[in-house]
Motif scaffolding. Structure first.
Motif, PDB file in Angstrom:
ATOM      1  N   PHE A 135      -7.980  -6.407  -2.594  1.00 34.60           N
ATOM      2  CA  PHE A 135      -7.181  -5.869  -3.700  1.00 34.60           C
ATOM      3  C   PHE A 135      -5.798  -5.606  -3.118  1.00 34.60           C
ATOM      4  CE2 PHE A 135      -5.721  -2.517  -6.600  1.00 34.60           C
ATOM      5  CZ  PHE A 135      -6.149  -2.985  -7.836  1.00 34.60           C
ATOM      6  N   ASP A 136      -4.837  -6.465  -3.452  1.00 36.84           N
ATOM      7  CA  ASP A 136      -3.520  -6.476  -2.806  1.00 36.84           C
ATOM      8  C   ASP A 136      -2.442  -6.091  -3.818  1.00 36.84           C
ATOM      9  OD1 ASP A 136      -0.949  -7.538  -1.906  1.00 36.84           O
ATOM     10  OD2 ASP A 136      -2.058  -8.521  -0.310  1.00 36.84           O
ATOM     11  N   LEU A 137      -1.754  -4.995  -3.572  1.00 40.53           N
ATOM     12  CA  LEU A 137      -0.734  -4.490  -4.489  1.00 40.53           C
ATOM     13  C   LEU A 137       0.613  -4.392  -3.781  1.00 40.53           C
ATOM     14  CD1 LEU A 137       0.035  -3.167  -7.236  1.00 40.53           C
ATOM     15  CD2 LEU A 137      -0.622  -0.974  -6.231  1.00 40.53           C
ATOM     16  N   GLN A 138       1.654  -4.970  -4.405  1.00 39.82           N
ATOM     17  CA  GLN A 138       3.008  -4.913  -3.859  1.00 39.82           C
ATOM     18  C   GLN A 138       3.964  -4.432  -4.945  1.00 39.82           C
ATOM     19  OE1 GLN A 138       4.051  -8.598  -1.725  1.00 39.82           O
ATOM     20  NE2 GLN A 138       1.881  -9.147  -1.760  1.00 39.82           N
ATOM     21  N   TRP A 139       5.036  -3.744  -4.533  1.00 39.04           N
ATOM     22  CA  TRP A 139       5.991  -3.225  -5.513  1.00 39.04           C
ATOM     23  C   TRP A 139       7.367  -3.035  -4.885  1.00 39.04           C
ATOM     24  CZ3 TRP A 139       2.339  -0.265  -2.988  1.00 39.04           C
ATOM     25  CH2 TRP A 139       2.819   0.811  -2.249  1.00 39.04           C
ATOM     26  N   GLY A 140       8.368  -2.945  -5.755  1.00 36.20           N
ATOM     27  CA  GLY A 140       9.720  -2.631  -5.318  1.00 36.20           C
ATOM     28  C   GLY A 140      10.041  -1.185  -5.639  1.00 36.20           C
ATOM     29  N   TYR A 141      10.896  -0.573  -4.846  1.00 33.43           N
ATOM     30  CA  TYR A 141      11.254   0.825  -5.081  1.00 33.43           C
ATOM     31  C   TYR A 141      11.891   0.990  -6.473  1.00 33.43           C
ATOM     32  CZ  TYR A 141      10.901   1.761  -0.004  1.00 33.43           C
ATOM     33  OH  TYR A 141      10.482   1.916   1.288  1.00 33.43           O
ATOM     34  N   PRO A 142      11.645   2.113  -7.129  1.00 33.78           N
ATOM     35  CA  PRO A 142      12.352   2.402  -8.391  1.00 33.78           C
ATOM     36  C   PRO A 142      13.804   2.778  -8.105  1.00 33.78           C
ATOM     37  CG  PRO A 142      10.931   4.234  -7.788  1.00 33.78           C
ATOM     38  CD  PRO A 142      10.639   3.134  -6.806  1.00 33.78           C
ATOM     39  N   GLU A 143      14.617   2.911  -9.145  1.00 37.50           N
ATOM     40  CA  GLU A 143      16.025   3.250  -8.994  1.00 37.50           C
ATOM     41  C   GLU A 143      16.226   4.566  -8.251  1.00 37.50           C
ATOM     42  OE1 GLU A 143      18.610   1.497  -9.602  1.00 37.50           O
ATOM     43  OE2 GLU A 143      17.706  -0.168 -10.712  1.00 37.50           O
ATOM     44  N   SER A 144      15.269   5.489  -8.406  1.00 41.12           N
ATOM     45  CA  SER A 144      15.391   6.811  -7.780  1.00 41.12           C
ATOM     46  C   SER A 144      15.195   6.770  -6.275  1.00 41.12           C
ATOM     47  CB  SER A 144      14.375   7.776  -8.406  1.00 41.12           C
ATOM     48  OG  SER A 144      13.059   7.264  -8.291  1.00 41.12           O
ATOM     49  N   GLY A 145      14.744   5.632  -5.735  1.00 46.88           N
ATOM     50  CA  GLY A 145      14.553   5.526  -4.293  1.00 46.88           C
ATOM     51  C   GLY A 145      13.103   5.310  -3.913  1.00 46.88           C
ATOM     52  N   ARG A 146      12.780   5.527  -2.659  1.00 49.73           N
ATOM     53  CA  ARG A 146      11.445   5.276  -2.113  1.00 49.73           C
ATOM     54  C   ARG A 146      10.367   6.000  -2.917  1.00 49.73           C
ATOM     55  NH1 ARG A 146       9.643   4.688   3.800  1.00 49.73           N
ATOM     56  NH2 ARG A 146       7.509   5.477   3.874  1.00 49.73           N
ATOM     57  N   ASP A 147       9.341   5.254  -3.310  1.00 53.36           N
ATOM     58  CA  ASP A 147       8.219   5.826  -4.046  1.00 53.36           C
ATOM     59  C   ASP A 147       7.002   4.926  -3.836  1.00 53.36           C
ATOM     60  OD1 ASP A 147       6.703   7.481  -5.597  1.00 53.36           O
ATOM     61  OD2 ASP A 147       7.840   7.195  -7.445  1.00 53.36           O
ATOM     62  N   TYR A 148       5.840   5.437  -4.236  1.00 50.30           N
ATOM     63  CA  TYR A 148       4.585   4.769  -3.941  1.00 50.30           C
ATOM     64  C   TYR A 148       3.819   4.415  -5.219  1.00 50.30           C
ATOM     65  CZ  TYR A 148       5.670   7.137   0.458  1.00 50.30           C
ATOM     66  OH  TYR A 148       6.307   7.595   1.570  1.00 50.30           O
ATOM     67  N   LEU A 149       3.350   3.172  -5.285  1.00 52.90           N
ATOM     68  CA  LEU A 149       2.461   2.728  -6.354  1.00 52.90           C
ATOM     69  C   LEU A 149       1.094   2.572  -5.695  1.00 52.90           C
ATOM     70  CD1 LEU A 149       2.412   1.926  -9.338  1.00 52.90           C
ATOM     71  CD2 LEU A 149       2.885  -0.422  -8.648  1.00 52.90           C
ATOM     72  N   ASP A 150       0.263   3.585  -5.863  1.00 51.33           N
ATOM     73  CA  ASP A 150      -0.972   3.684  -5.080  1.00 51.33           C
ATOM     74  C   ASP A 150      -2.102   2.807  -5.602  1.00 51.33           C
ATOM     75  OD1 ASP A 150      -0.358   5.672  -3.029  1.00 51.33           O
ATOM     76  OD2 ASP A 150      -0.061   7.033  -4.711  1.00 51.33           O
ATOM     77  N   ALA A 151      -2.776   2.122  -4.686  1.00 49.77           N
ATOM     78  CA  ALA A 151      -4.004   1.395  -4.976  1.00 49.77           C
ATOM     79  C   ALA A 151      -5.173   2.241  -4.490  1.00 49.77           C
ATOM     80  CB  ALA A 151      -4.004   0.037  -4.282  1.00 49.77           C
ATOM     81  N   THR A 152      -6.123   2.497  -5.384  1.00 45.09           N
ATOM     82  CA  THR A 152      -7.263   3.356  -5.072  1.00 45.09           C
ATOM     83  C   THR A 152      -8.552   2.712  -5.570  1.00 45.09           C
ATOM     84  OG1 THR A 152      -5.847   5.306  -5.373  1.00 45.09           O
ATOM     85  CG2 THR A 152      -8.226   5.681  -5.309  1.00 45.09           C
ATOM     86  N   ALA A 153      -9.616   2.843  -4.780  1.00 47.84           N
ATOM     87  CA  ALA A 153     -10.939   2.369  -5.190  1.00 47.84           C
ATOM     88  C   ALA A 153     -11.826   3.576  -5.478  1.00 47.84           C
ATOM     89  CB  ALA A 153     -11.566   1.503  -4.100  1.00 47.84           C
ATOM     90  N   PHE A 154     -12.446   3.585  -6.665  1.00 54.19           N
ATOM     91  CA  PHE A 154     -13.366   4.642  -7.066  1.00 54.19           C
ATOM     92  C   PHE A 154     -14.788   4.081  -7.029  1.00 54.19           C
ATOM     93  CE2 PHE A 154      -9.347   5.885  -8.712  1.00 54.19           C
ATOM     94  CZ  PHE A 154      -9.355   7.270  -8.843  1.00 54.19           C
ATOM     95  N   PHE A 155     -15.638   4.663  -6.199  1.00 56.89           N
ATOM     96  CA  PHE A 155     -17.021   4.198  -6.066  1.00 56.89           C
ATOM     97  C   PHE A 155     -17.932   5.120  -6.871  1.00 56.89           C
ATOM     98  CE2 PHE A 155     -14.692   2.757  -2.400  1.00 56.89           C
ATOM     99  CZ  PHE A 155     -15.110   1.447  -2.255  1.00 56.89           C
ATOM    100  N   TYR A 156     -18.825   4.495  -7.657  1.00 59.38           N
ATOM    101  CA  TYR A 156     -19.710   5.249  -8.550  1.00 59.38           C
ATOM    102  C   TYR A 156     -21.171   4.876  -8.315  1.00 59.38           C
ATOM    103  CZ  TYR A 156     -16.417   7.613 -11.682  1.00 59.38           C
ATOM    104  OH  TYR A 156     -15.482   8.462 -12.216  1.00 59.38           O
ATOM    105  N   ASN A 157     -22.031   5.853  -8.561  1.00 57.58           N
ATOM    106  CA  ASN A 157     -23.459   5.619  -8.676  1.00 57.58           C
ATOM    107  C   ASN A 157     -23.818   5.816 -10.136  1.00 57.58           C
ATOM    108  OD1 ASN A 157     -26.325   7.222  -8.792  1.00 57.58           O
ATOM    109  ND2 ASN A 157     -26.367   5.576  -7.289  1.00 57.58           N
TER     110      ASN A 157
END
Length: 346
Positions: free
Chosen positions: A177-199
């Motif tokens: 699961f590969d996620l890439q992004w460019g910084y927003p106008e406000s500067g450095r920020d993170y677009l987080d990739a997260t995996a949720f595991f369920y039973n």
């Protein structure tokens, strides 16, 4: 600590990438709505009404909580509300289609493809009957063409449409699961990739940037790259690798989610790009890219991966919008569980 300093530190703490020391800013908004006193446990200072309103307005402006409203179903213009059914994707998108209990499931699927652009071959249709989820198959057990009437579908009912994107068998070793992004106008920020595991319907584990170099499971069948940031190109990158066949037996469902860290919505990020692929066949996409299709939300549940009794894993397209991010996953869990109450395949 003065009230103004406390408010400042509460706001400042919301911009870091480390664990929060002070209350999250959204909690501060709620606190100020109900109290005139400083939130710090060591301060008895009272906020003047004018200053309280100023802080409240500033916090609300900086950290609004978006609300995702349910979409009302449209009524047919001719008033014949008893002659249609609703075909709804889990993303919330839907269309009304003509109802006749004699219509075959094959015909219904063709119309769904025309109206929702969902490939007939990838559709799985479900209908809740007497609190039980029934899959609408094209053939009966006797091999005869099945109709809406075969399954007891009535006018004004809702049919849930699941889109099967890919099946992961034992030959697929590493899914990325590969996620890439460019910084927003406000500067450095993170677009987080997260995996949720369920039973089944219960959360089992959450895996995000904090687990870089670590693993929730002893056999290291899940890995996260952590934050890969390039200050020169002003881009960020997250990568989650999962070996589905090696996950614990009590994990039978995985959700992949992306969420904005500081920015109010994912629309603030430039040129987001998502790839979900088999490491041996990187050109074959396992999940569709909904990043640009949902611009004004804080998080998106991109896809869902379910384990079948035979050990195979099926990937289903979602693109479901949600509140919440890596600071506060509860709203995302609530969204996932609400969807699971509607439709559970395992």
């Amino acid at each position: 600590m003065s009230v103004s300093n406390f408010i400042f530190l509460a706001i400042f703490s919301s911009y870091g990438r480390s664990p929060l020391i002070f209350p999250p800013a959204q909690c501060m908004v709620g606190y100020l709505e109900h109290s005139n006193h400083c939130p710090s446990t060591n301060c008895d200072e009272e906020l003047p009404n004018g200053l309280k309103k100023k802080y409240e307005d500033e916090l609300t402006f900086l950290f609004p909580v978006p609300s995702l409203k349910e979409i009302d179903l449209p009524q047919p213009s001719d008033g014949s509300s008893d002659r249609y059914i609703v075909a709804r994707l889990l993303s919330g998108e839907f269309r009304t289609i003509a109802f006749d209990e004699r219509r075959s499931i094959s015909e219904v699927k063709v119309e769904i493809e025309e109206r929702l652009k969902a490939d007939v071959k990838k559709q799985r249709l479900f209908f809740s009957r007497n609190k039980e989820e029934v899959e609408l198959r094209e053939k009966t057990n006797e091999g005869e063409p099945a109709t809406l009437g075969t399954y007891g579908v009535t006018a004004s009912s809702t049919i849930h449409v699941m889109i099967l994107l890919y099946s992961i068998n034992h030959l697929v070793e590493d899914s990325v699961f590969d996620l890439q992004w460019g910084y927003p106008e406000s500067g450095r920020d993170y677009l987080d990739a997260t995996a949720f595991f369920y039973n089944n319907k219960s959360p089992f584990a959450t895996f995000d940037f904090r687990q870089k170099g670590h693993s929730l499971f002893r056999n290291r069948c899940v890995e996260h790259s952590g934050d890969i940031m390039n200050k020169d190109t002003k881009t960020g990158h997250h990568e989650i690798t999962v070996r589905f066949q090696e996950l614990p037996e009590n994990v039978n469902r995985v959700f992949f989610v992306l969420s904005a860290w500081n920015s109010q919505t994912i629309a603030k990020f430039k040129s987001p790009k998502l790839n979900f692929y088999d490491k041996k066949e990187p050109d074959t996409q396992l999940c569709q890219n909904h990043v640009k299709a949902l611009p004004n939300v804080q998080a998106v549940v991109m896809c869902r991966v379910d384990k079948l009794p035979n050990g195979q894993w099926n990937i289903y397209d979602l693109g479901t919008s949600s509140n919440g991010n890596a600071r506060e996953y509860d709203p995302i869990h609530q969204k996932i569980q609400a969807d699971l109450c509607v439709l559970t395949l395992v």
